[in-house]
Design an enzyme around this catalytic site. Structure first.
Site, PDB file in Angstrom:
ATOM      1  CE1 TYR A   1     -10.662   2.178  10.249  1.00 40.93           C
ATOM      2  CE2 TYR A   1      -9.742   0.973   8.233  1.00 40.93           C
ATOM      3  CZ  TYR A   1      -9.447   1.767   9.099  1.00 40.93           C
ATOM      4  OH  TYR A   1      -8.373   2.565   9.344  1.00 40.93           O
TER       5      TYR A   1
ATOM      6  CG  LEU B   1       1.014   5.517   7.009  1.00 40.25           C
ATOM      7  CD1 LEU B   1       1.267   6.667   7.872  1.00 40.25           C
ATOM      8  CD2 LEU B   1       0.101   4.727   8.023  1.00 40.25           C
TER       9      LEU B   1
ATOM     10  N   GLY C   1       0.767  -1.172   0.218  1.00 39.80           N
ATOM     11  CA  GLY C   1      -0.068  -0.051  -0.069  1.00 39.80           C
ATOM     12  C   GLY C   1       0.834   1.078   0.114  1.00 39.80           C
TER      13      GLY C   1
ATOM     14  CG  ASP D   1      -4.583  -8.391  -4.945  1.00 46.42           C
ATOM     15  OD1 ASP D   1      -5.897  -8.392  -5.165  1.00 46.42           O
ATOM     16  OD2 ASP D   1      -4.529  -8.448  -3.565  1.00 46.42           O
ATOM     17  CB  ILE D   2      -1.500  -7.124  -0.389  1.00 47.62           C
ATOM     18  CG1 ILE D   2      -0.722  -7.543   0.746  1.00 47.62           C
ATOM     19  CG2 ILE D   2      -2.941  -7.195  -0.170  1.00 47.62           C
ATOM     20  CD1 ILE D   2       0.768  -7.801   0.568  1.00 47.62           C
TER      21      ILE D   2
ATOM     22  CE  LYS E   1      -7.111  -0.958   9.786  1.00 51.02           C
ATOM     23  NZ  LYS E   1      -5.867  -1.232   9.300  1.00 51.02           N
TER      24      LYS E   1
ATOM     25  N   GLY F   1      -0.485   4.878  -1.150  1.00 51.46           N
ATOM     26  CA  GLY F   1      -1.445   5.568  -0.465  1.00 51.46           C
ATOM     27  C   GLY F   1      -1.176   6.484   0.439  1.00 51.46           C
TER      28      GLY F   1
HETATM   29  C1  VAH Z   1     -10.510   6.531   8.467  1.00 49.09           C
HETATM   30  N1  VAH Z   1      -8.510   7.765   8.088  1.00 49.09           N
HETATM   31  O1  VAH Z   1     -11.047   7.540   8.441  1.00 49.09           O
HETATM   32  C2  VAH Z   1      -9.183   6.284   8.524  1.00 49.09           C
HETATM   33  C3  VAH Z   1      -8.674   6.204   9.920  1.00 49.09           C
HETATM   34  C4  VAH Z   1      -9.094   6.858  12.498  1.00 49.09           C
HETATM   35  C5  VAH Z   1      -9.423   7.032  10.868  1.00 49.09           C
HETATM   36  O2  VAH Z   1      -8.581   4.882  10.374  1.00 49.09           O
HETATM   37  O3  VAH Z   1     -10.983   5.317   7.851  1.00 49.09           O
END
Ligand code: VAH
Length: 326
Positions: free
Chosen positions: A142, A13, A8, A53-54, A146, A11
């Site tokens: 998401y 980061l 990535g 592709d990872i 995580k 991107g």
């Molecule tokens: C998002 N920028 O908004 C990311 C991040 C804490 C936010 O994980 O999904």
């Protein structure tokens, strides 16, 4: 001397960590990979880059072997708002991609940095001064990826001895690469539009408090946590880190210190507002401070000054593509 592979890498980061690690280690000691190669082309052209592709672990292992990699910064993932549009893709990319990286790391004894996020917390988590060790029941896909990622990275450390480490990032604000599909993207876009249009239409309510961090601090956290003495680490995946907590109304006020006529209005996006409401208002990051000396250097005022200064120079030179892509 470290030899690093970044997934990535183009991107928001990834491109900034790539720039800093190439500055420190030398271009040829930092191999970049990404699923696309049509952004940040200067990074693609200046040193080793692979487009793949990872989730193809075989190609990852081949590249890691060819370049004698010892450390992976695994940043390839879908962010919160994009993930919410395709939960199955988010699970596949964010988790199966991570499994491929951890398996290669297990076989080749690589160290792995994997970022988590304040998104790993949910509505039942204490919202203010959110502790390092607390309830994690995120309600976004998401956040689910995580938390699962944090647990998987800790498992590979305890079960196989893989040197896995990570930080729970807040919203990241950069003056180089626009963010891609996050709930905190407003906090970046507002600076661009303050300069270009003198006003901004915000997709979160004006009193929505979220943790945030300026990109130079975020890059330093990713490097410092990997350089830390492992004997001092009680935690690994992942450390709370933060620099500031603010809401759109407060950020607008700081912008007005430099652009007095700046105006903000609100057109709330219910999906991203719901995600933001489920996240903490502010984290405590004592574990990172005690175990590896974490300390942010930018606050809302110094970040605002630096962002407006950098962007006003950059935007005079080049069209603001990001706005046109909307
Ligand atoms: C998002 N920028 O908004 C990311 C991040 C804490 C936010 O994980 O999904």
């Amino acid at each position: 001397m470290k030899r690093v592979l970044i997934t990535g890498a183009l991107g928001q980061l990834g491109s900034e960590i790539a720039l800093e690690l190439r500055r420190i280690l030398g271009v040829n000691k930092v191999v970049l990979t990404d699923i696309r190669d049509d952004v940040n082309t200067a990074l693609v052209e200046e040193g080793p880059f692979y487009r793949f592709d990872i989730r193809d672990g075989g190609q990852l292992a081949e590249i890691a072997r060819e370049h004698r990699i010892d450390t992976v910064y695994h940043l390839a993932a879908l962010l919160s708002a994009t993930a919410e549009k395709d939960p199955r893709l988010a699970w596949d990319l964010n988790l199966n991609g991570l499994v491929q990286v951890l398996e290669v790391a297990r076989e080749m004894e690589l160290a792995v940095f994997t970022p988590s996020s304040i998104g790993a917390f949910g509505p039942a988590t204490p919202k203010n001064w959110t502790p390092q060790d607390t309830l994690q029941r995120p309600t976004s896909i998401y956040g689910v990826t995580k938390v699962a990622g944090e647990l998987l990275c800790d498992y590979y450390h305890h079960r196989y001895g893989v040197d896995t480490r990570g930080v729970r990032y807040p919203g990241l604000i950069s003056n180089r690469t626009p963010p891609g599909g996050g709930t905190t993207d407003y906090a970046v876009d507002i600076y661009y539009q303050a300069i270009l249009r003198g006003r901004y239409r915000c997709f979160l309510k004006g009193d929505t408090y979220l943790d945030m961090m300026y990109m130079p601090d975020a890059v330093r956290a990713a490097i410092e946590v990997m350089d830390a003495d492992p004997a001092l680490l009680r935690h690994r995946n992942a450390f709370n880190v933060t620099a500031m907590s603010f809401c759109p109304e407060e950020q607008a006020g700081y912008i007005r210190r430099y652009i007095p006529d700046f105006e903000i209005e609100y057109e709330v996006d219910p999906v991203r507002q719901s995600i933001a409401n489920s996240w903490p208002n502010s984290l405590e990051d004592y574990a990172a401070r005690v175990e590896w000396g974490w300390k942010p250097r930018y606050d809302l005022d110094t970040m605002t000054r630096d962002m407006l200064d950098a962007l006003s120079r950059r935007l005079e030179e080049a069209r603001y593509v990001w706005l046109d892509e909307r």
